[in-house]
Every structure is written in structure tokens, then in C-alpha cells.
Design a protein around this motif. Structure first.
Motif, PDB file in Angstrom:
ATOM      1  N   VAL A 168       9.166  -2.119   6.489  1.00  0.00           N
ATOM      2  CA  VAL A 168       9.962  -3.328   6.282  1.00  0.00           C
ATOM      3  C   VAL A 168       9.090  -4.309   5.508  1.00  0.00           C
ATOM      4  O   VAL A 168       7.989  -4.661   5.950  1.00  0.00           O
ATOM      5  CB  VAL A 168      10.408  -3.947   7.619  1.00  0.00           C
ATOM      6  CG1 VAL A 168      11.219  -5.226   7.367  1.00  0.00           C
ATOM      7  CG2 VAL A 168      11.232  -2.942   8.420  1.00  0.00           C
ATOM      8  N   LEU A 169       9.571  -4.721   4.357  1.00  0.00           N
ATOM      9  CA  LEU A 169       8.799  -5.554   3.441  1.00  0.00           C
ATOM     10  C   LEU A 169       9.448  -6.929   3.319  1.00  0.00           C
ATOM     11  O   LEU A 169      10.674  -7.056   3.400  1.00  0.00           O
ATOM     12  CB  LEU A 169       8.724  -4.895   2.062  1.00  0.00           C
ATOM     13  CG  LEU A 169       8.316  -3.420   2.031  1.00  0.00           C
ATOM     14  CD1 LEU A 169       8.365  -2.886   0.609  1.00  0.00           C
ATOM     15  CD2 LEU A 169       6.920  -3.229   2.628  1.00  0.00           C
ATOM     16  N   ALA A 170       8.642  -7.948   3.104  1.00  0.00           N
ATOM     17  CA  ALA A 170       9.161  -9.309   3.025  1.00  0.00           C
ATOM     18  C   ALA A 170       8.412 -10.103   1.973  1.00  0.00           C
ATOM     19  O   ALA A 170       7.230  -9.861   1.698  1.00  0.00           O
ATOM     20  CB  ALA A 170       9.049 -10.003   4.375  1.00  0.00           C
ATOM     21  N   VAL A 171       9.112 -11.075   1.386  1.00  0.00           N
ATOM     22  CA  VAL A 171       8.501 -12.011   0.447  1.00  0.00           C
ATOM     23  C   VAL A 171       9.172 -13.371   0.632  1.00  0.00           C
ATOM     24  O   VAL A 171      10.392 -13.447   0.826  1.00  0.00           O
ATOM     25  CB  VAL A 171       8.635 -11.518  -1.017  1.00  0.00           C
ATOM     26  CG1 VAL A 171      10.091 -11.365  -1.437  1.00  0.00           C
ATOM     27  CG2 VAL A 171       7.894 -12.441  -1.974  1.00  0.00           C
ATOM     28  N   SER A 172       8.367 -14.418   0.598  1.00  0.00           N
ATOM     29  CA  SER A 172       8.920 -15.772   0.686  1.00  0.00           C
ATOM     30  C   SER A 172       8.370 -16.690  -0.400  1.00  0.00           C
ATOM     31  O   SER A 172       8.787 -17.841  -0.504  1.00  0.00           O
ATOM     32  CB  SER A 172       8.634 -16.376   2.073  1.00  0.00           C
ATOM     33  OG  SER A 172       7.257 -16.344   2.367  1.00  0.00           O
ATOM     34  N   SER A 173       7.437 -16.177  -1.200  1.00  0.00           N
ATOM     35  CA  SER A 173       6.881 -16.984  -2.289  1.00  0.00           C
ATOM     36  C   SER A 173       7.742 -16.807  -3.543  1.00  0.00           C
ATOM     37  O   SER A 173       7.976 -15.680  -3.987  1.00  0.00           O
ATOM     38  CB  SER A 173       5.436 -16.562  -2.586  1.00  0.00           C
ATOM     39  OG  SER A 173       5.379 -15.193  -2.955  1.00  0.00           O
ATOM     40  N   VAL A 176      12.215   0.452   2.998  1.00  0.00           N
ATOM     41  CA  VAL A 176      12.096   1.517   2.016  1.00  0.00           C
ATOM     42  C   VAL A 176      11.541   2.757   2.704  1.00  0.00           C
ATOM     43  O   VAL A 176      10.780   2.653   3.676  1.00  0.00           O
ATOM     44  CB  VAL A 176      11.175   1.061   0.856  1.00  0.00           C
ATOM     45  CG1 VAL A 176       9.787   0.722   1.364  1.00  0.00           C
ATOM     46  CG2 VAL A 176      11.111   2.091  -0.257  1.00  0.00           C
ATOM     47  N   ASN A 177      11.934   3.916   2.232  1.00  0.00           N
ATOM     48  CA  ASN A 177      11.369   5.144   2.783  1.00  0.00           C
ATOM     49  C   ASN A 177       9.876   5.210   2.480  1.00  0.00           C
ATOM     50  O   ASN A 177       9.453   4.975   1.342  1.00  0.00           O
ATOM     51  CB  ASN A 177      12.074   6.371   2.199  1.00  0.00           C
ATOM     52  CG  ASN A 177      13.502   6.492   2.688  1.00  0.00           C
ATOM     53  OD1 ASN A 177      13.784   6.321   3.876  1.00  0.00           O
ATOM     54  ND2 ASN A 177      14.420   6.789   1.776  1.00  0.00           N
ATOM     55  N   GLY A 178       9.100   5.557   3.490  1.00  0.00           N
ATOM     56  CA  GLY A 178       7.662   5.594   3.309  1.00  0.00           C
ATOM     57  C   GLY A 178       7.199   6.555   2.236  1.00  0.00           C
ATOM     58  O   GLY A 178       6.164   6.343   1.603  1.00  0.00           O
ATOM     59  N   ALA A 205       9.057   3.280  -5.464  1.00  0.00           N
ATOM     60  CA  ALA A 205       9.710   2.064  -4.996  1.00  0.00           C
ATOM     61  C   ALA A 205       8.709   1.133  -4.313  1.00  0.00           C
ATOM     62  O   ALA A 205       8.741  -0.087  -4.512  1.00  0.00           O
ATOM     63  CB  ALA A 205      10.844   2.418  -4.039  1.00  0.00           C
ATOM     64  N   ARG A 206       7.805   1.702  -3.541  1.00  0.00           N
ATOM     65  CA  ARG A 206       6.831   0.863  -2.855  1.00  0.00           C
ATOM     66  C   ARG A 206       5.914   0.149  -3.836  1.00  0.00           C
ATOM     67  O   ARG A 206       5.546  -1.020  -3.630  1.00  0.00           O
ATOM     68  CB  ARG A 206       6.018   1.707  -1.859  1.00  0.00           C
ATOM     69  CG  ARG A 206       6.865   2.260  -0.725  1.00  0.00           C
ATOM     70  CD  ARG A 206       6.049   3.034   0.288  1.00  0.00           C
ATOM     71  NE  ARG A 206       5.161   2.151   1.035  1.00  0.00           N
ATOM     72  CZ  ARG A 206       4.404   2.543   2.053  1.00  0.00           C
ATOM     73  NH1 ARG A 206       4.420   3.810   2.441  1.00  0.00           N
ATOM     74  NH2 ARG A 206       3.621   1.698   2.690  1.00  0.00           N
TER      75      ARG A 206
END
Length: 259
Positions: free
Chosen positions: A103-108, A232-234, A239-240
Motif C-alpha cells: 500500500v503506497l501513499a503520497v501527500s506532497s 500494487v502487486n508486489g 509499476a512499483r
């Protein structure tokens, strides 16, 4: 309950926000005295939230009779995998078991961080359903392993149109065809969870994904939420790399059982 970890629980939070009081009928709960301590969304998808072993035991006991109604179990891997251990002998062999989905996140904001954005990215228009639908169906089939509909596309078209009508589908269109697409699949508690990221096969490997994702993130942060997440799938290294280049960082792990 979902707000205890809004980034991980955006899907269920969004279903509850969108469905209102009626959505509670799709939710199992476990209480500790008068306090709710765990819930489980049960509809086409099963999604546990903040469930410990005792709650998973209770959910599994109720879920054994729901096999034919569900297409997947997903969510926090630490809850999904032990829930599946409890259900697998009753529900049989899944189509796919994906144990490692970062699970990936971005807030910048990319604009403030100097990340390159593709200026062509924009929300799809309501009159572009026929343009977006093939891209959505192609992405679904690639990801899940079977098409999103057989025969009539009416229900799937309705879902695609609903995302577009809410301004939740972002596209790049070249020569009358969608070559990039991403959707906000869930929006709640200041978190927008992206789904359905797709690049046309003819444009893959040409460097459009990262600046397109940067543009999507910027527009979502400007209009909808303070954090953007996705999973995303590991095993999907390409994609990663794209998401890492777009500023996303891992903050948890999902697992998905496709039934």
C-alpha cells in the motif's frame, strides 16, 4: 473505526459514506461491551477492518454461508490472510491469492516537489464513456484474469459512467483513444485511493506513466483529498518503479483473495 487508519481503510469508509445508514446492513461488527472494536464489510467484496483473532473467528463463522455472494476478500494482509485461513476449507480454491500488495501513499504535491507532470491529463467528460469503457475493461481483464462482464455491458457501463460523472476518472486521449487512465476508486476521510491505472499497450515503455501519475496526484490533492493512496502487486516491478518515481512510499501491505 475506519478513521483509526484512514489510509488503509479508505475502501470501507467510502462505501459507508456513499451508502449512508443503509450501508450498515452490509457490515458485520464485533463489540467489546458497548464499544465497537472491529467491523467487516460484506458485499461483492469482503474487507475486514481492525480485526484481531477473536473478531476474525466471529467473522469467519458468519461468512461461511456467503461464498457465492463474494468476488474477493481484500484489505490489510495481517487480517485478510488469517481470515482466509479460516475460510479456505469451506470456500474452496481461489482463482488467485495475492499475499504481498504494498500500500503506497503520497501527500506532497508534485508541483511543489518539482516532479514532472503531463499537462494532457484531465478528468474524463460525461460524453466520453464509450471512449473510457474499453480501457477500463482492458485494465480489469489484465489485472483480474477475466473480463468485467459477459454479454451486456450495461451494468459495467453504469459503473464507468458513475466514476466519470463524479470527476473521478483521469485520462490522456491521443487521436481519439485513451492511452492512460486512472480512477479514484474510494474517497473518504481525506484519503483518495486510486484504482484502475492503465497505459495502452502501444504506449508502454515510453515514459508516459510517471508524469501522468504526477498529474493525477496533483489534481486529486488540489480538488479532493490530502493524501493519495493505491496498492500494487508486489511482483509488478515496473509499476512499483513508476509509483516510487511519482513520490509514493509504502505504508502498509494488502492481500487479495480473488474468488
Amino acid at each position: 473505526m475506519c478513521a483509526t487508519n484512514p489510509a488503509m481503510n479508505a475502501f470501507v469508509a467510502a462505501r459507508l459514506v456513499e451508502g449512508g445508514p443503509a450501508a450498515v446492513a452490509s457490515t458485520f461488527g464485533v463489540r467489546n461491551g458497548t464499544r465497537l472494536r472491529a467491523i467487516c464489510w460484506v458485499a461483492a467484496n469482503v474487507v475486514p477492518v481492525e480485526a484481531d483473532d477473536a473478531a476474525l473467528d466471529a467473522f469467519a463463522s458468519r461468512l461461511r454461508r456467503h461464498r457465492r455472494r463474494c468476488s474477493s476478500i481484500f484489505g490489510d494482509a495481517d487480517q485478510v490472510l488469517p481470515l482466509w485461513d479460516r475460510l479456505s476449507r469451506h470456500w474452496g480454491t481461489p482463482r488467485s491469492l495475492r499475499r504481498d500488495q504494498p500500500v503506497l501513499a503520497v501527500s506532497s504535491p508534485p508541483l511543489a516537489s518539482g516532479r514532472t507532470m503531463d499537462p494532457r491529463v484531465r478528468p474524463a467528460r460525461p460524453d466520453e464513456v464509450d471512449l473510457v469503457l474499453p480501457a477500463s475493461a482492458h485494465m480489469f481483464t489484465e489485472e483480474i484474469g477475466y473480463p468485467p462482464y459477459l454479454g451486456s455491458d450495461r451494468e459495467y457501463r453504469r459503473l464507468v459512467a458513475s466514476l466519470i460523472d463524479r470527476g473521478h476518472t483521469y485520462v490522456i486521449v491521443e487521436h481519439g483513444k485513451v492511452v492512460f487512465k486512472a480512477d479514484i476508486g474510494s474517497l473518504a476521510s481525506g484519503v483518495a485511493q486510486i484504482q484502475g491505472v492503465w497505459v495502452a499497450p502501444s504506449r508502454r515503455g515510453q515514459g508516459i506513466a510517471t508524469p501522468a501519475m504526477n498529474a493525477v496526484v496533483q489534481q486529486i490533492l488540489d480538488r479532493h483529498a490530502s493524501m493519495v493512496t493505491l496498492y500494487v502487486n508486489g511482483f509488478n516491478e515496473a509499476a512499483r518503479r513508476t509509483y516510487a518515481a511519482a513520490g509514493f512510499r509504502q505504508m502498509g501491505t494488502f492481500a487479495t483473495v480473488i474468488l
